[in-house]
Scaffold this motif. Structure first.
Motif, PDB file in Angstrom:
ATOM      1  N   THR A 140       5.058 -71.134  -3.206  1.00 22.11           N
ATOM      2  CA  THR A 140       5.510 -69.797  -2.807  1.00 22.11           C
ATOM      3  C   THR A 140       4.347 -68.827  -2.609  1.00 22.11           C
ATOM      4  OG1 THR A 140       5.778 -69.162  -5.139  1.00 22.11           O
ATOM      5  CG2 THR A 140       7.713 -70.051  -4.014  1.00 22.11           C
ATOM      6  N   ILE A 166      12.257 -61.330   0.753  1.00 24.31           N
ATOM      7  CA  ILE A 166      13.490 -61.924   0.218  1.00 24.31           C
ATOM      8  C   ILE A 166      13.352 -63.441   0.079  1.00 24.31           C
ATOM      9  CG2 ILE A 166      15.921 -62.376   0.720  1.00 24.31           C
ATOM     10  CD1 ILE A 166      16.034 -59.553   1.938  1.00 24.31           C
ATOM     11  N   ILE A 167      12.752 -64.085   1.105  1.00 25.79           N
ATOM     12  CA  ILE A 167      12.539 -65.534   1.020  1.00 25.79           C
ATOM     13  C   ILE A 167      11.640 -65.869  -0.161  1.00 25.79           C
ATOM     14  CG2 ILE A 167      11.519 -67.550   2.155  1.00 25.79           C
ATOM     15  CD1 ILE A 167      12.377 -66.382   4.814  1.00 25.79           C
ATOM     16  N   LEU A 169      11.138 -64.052  -2.973  1.00 23.00           N
ATOM     17  CA  LEU A 169      11.812 -63.786  -4.240  1.00 23.00           C
ATOM     18  C   LEU A 169      12.826 -64.882  -4.575  1.00 23.00           C
ATOM     19  CD1 LEU A 169      12.426 -59.932  -3.889  1.00 23.00           C
ATOM     20  CD2 LEU A 169      10.635 -61.084  -5.199  1.00 23.00           C
ATOM     21  N   ILE A 170      13.611 -65.274  -3.585  1.00 19.46           N
ATOM     22  CA  ILE A 170      14.612 -66.316  -3.812  1.00 19.46           C
ATOM     23  C   ILE A 170      13.947 -67.658  -4.106  1.00 19.46           C
ATOM     24  CG2 ILE A 170      16.463 -67.663  -2.732  1.00 19.46           C
ATOM     25  CD1 ILE A 170      17.266 -65.161  -1.202  1.00 19.46           C
ATOM     26  N   SER A 171      12.898 -67.978  -3.351  1.00 18.37           N
ATOM     27  CA  SER A 171      12.191 -69.245  -3.540  1.00 18.37           C
ATOM     28  C   SER A 171      11.537 -69.316  -4.911  1.00 18.37           C
ATOM     29  CB  SER A 171      11.123 -69.421  -2.454  1.00 18.37           C
ATOM     30  OG  SER A 171      11.693 -69.439  -1.175  1.00 18.37           O
ATOM     31  N   ILE A 173      12.294 -67.641  -7.715  1.00 15.24           N
ATOM     32  CA  ILE A 173      13.293 -67.755  -8.778  1.00 15.24           C
ATOM     33  C   ILE A 173      13.948 -69.135  -8.764  1.00 15.24           C
ATOM     34  CG2 ILE A 173      15.523 -66.884  -9.600  1.00 15.24           C
ATOM     35  CD1 ILE A 173      14.649 -64.116  -8.625  1.00 15.24           C
ATOM     36  N   GLY A 174      14.223 -69.649  -7.563  1.00 15.89           N
ATOM     37  CA  GLY A 174      14.868 -70.955  -7.460  1.00 15.89           C
ATOM     38  C   GLY A 174      13.972 -72.088  -7.932  1.00 15.89           C
ATOM     39  N   VAL A 219      13.304 -56.131  -8.228  1.00  8.25           N
ATOM     40  CA  VAL A 219      14.475 -56.160  -7.349  1.00  8.25           C
ATOM     41  C   VAL A 219      15.485 -55.097  -7.772  1.00  8.25           C
ATOM     42  CG1 VAL A 219      16.472 -57.522  -6.635  1.00  8.25           C
ATOM     43  CG2 VAL A 219      14.204 -58.575  -6.717  1.00  8.25           C
TER      44      VAL A 219
END
Length: 245
Positions: A140, A166-167, A169-171, A173-174, A219
């Motif tokens: 990331t 957004i990509i 942050l989501i990546s 956390i995932g 966020v």
């Protein structure tokens, strides 16, 4: 007393790697004058993050990952990536100390990475364990640097910036949170990893959780209004559906 020949060679190789990364920073500053020190540091970080991700994924070969490959003898390619990354983390740790950024977590992250690489370099049969770890930790990073450069150049209000953010942050956390939790659990309950490898995994996992908590706070602060608007939208949709049915 003279140093052990193997220790001297390893130290010399790591020092060479550190000097190469330092030279890259100086070269970047000379070729692109007028930027702040963080700009040059992040340019170097972007190179490391991108190449480390590609090299790590290639050596890890997730689709063919097996117990045997995780415990096979370390190859020259594996060792090269370790040395290459050790030099980068040593450089960035020194940069963070010189240009203090109030991020104790980042210092701990870099120091832990240096210790982890030293541990893996001292082992003979950890196979692609380190490349897999490196890929997960750095995958990331290019998004993080792209987000910073967009903001630095004044593009933090355009749609591209929000998409990248957004990509990222989501990546993060995932991969670090959800997938990282699963991996850490499997590693701690596995019999193919030594205790020091399990401890390294646990330290990186804790650091990742701290980063995730900071991201969640960011966020909640930045997107609070948009989240409230989205909740209101869902409530309106619910009223419409209930009225329709």
């Amino acid at each position: 007393m003279p140093l052990h020949p193997e220790l001297s060679t390893a130290s010399l190789i790591k020092l060479t790697s550190f000097l190469c990364w330092s030279w890259s920073y100086i070269y970047c500053a000379a070729k692109v004058p007028g930027k702040c020190p963080e700009w040059y540091s992040r340019a170097v970080t972007l190179v490391h993050g991108s190449v480390a991700t590609l090299a790590g994924l290639w050596q890890c070969d997730v689709l063919n990952l097996s117990r045997k490959r995780l415990t096979s003898k370390i190859t020259a390619a594996h060792y090269s990536v370790m040395v290459w990354s050790w030099g980068y983390f040593a450089f960035d740790l020194l940069w963070c100390i010189i240009y203090w950024t109030d991020s104790y977590v980042m210092l701990i992250h870099h120091l832990s990475a240096l210790i982890a690489i030293n541990v893996y370099m001292g082992k003979d049969y950890t196979g692609c364990t380190f490349p897999c770890t490196l890929a997960l930790m750095e995958i990331t990073n290019p998004l993080l640097q792209a987000r910073w450069f967009l903001r630095y150049e004044g593009y933090d209000k355009v749609i591209l910036y929000y998409v990248v953010e957004i990509i990222y942050l989501i990546s993060f956390i995932g991969l670090r949170g959800i997938f990282g939790t699963y991996l850490t659990y499997k590693i701690l309950h596995s019999d193919i990893f030594d205790m020091d490898e399990k401890l390294i995994s646990l330290v990186f996992y804790i650091v990742s959780l701290i980063f995730i908590s900071e991201i969640i706070g960011y966020v909640a602060y930045k997107y609070k209004t948009k989240i409230e608007e989205f909740k209101g939208f869902l409530i309106e949709v619910g009223y419409i559906l209930n009225g329709h049915w």
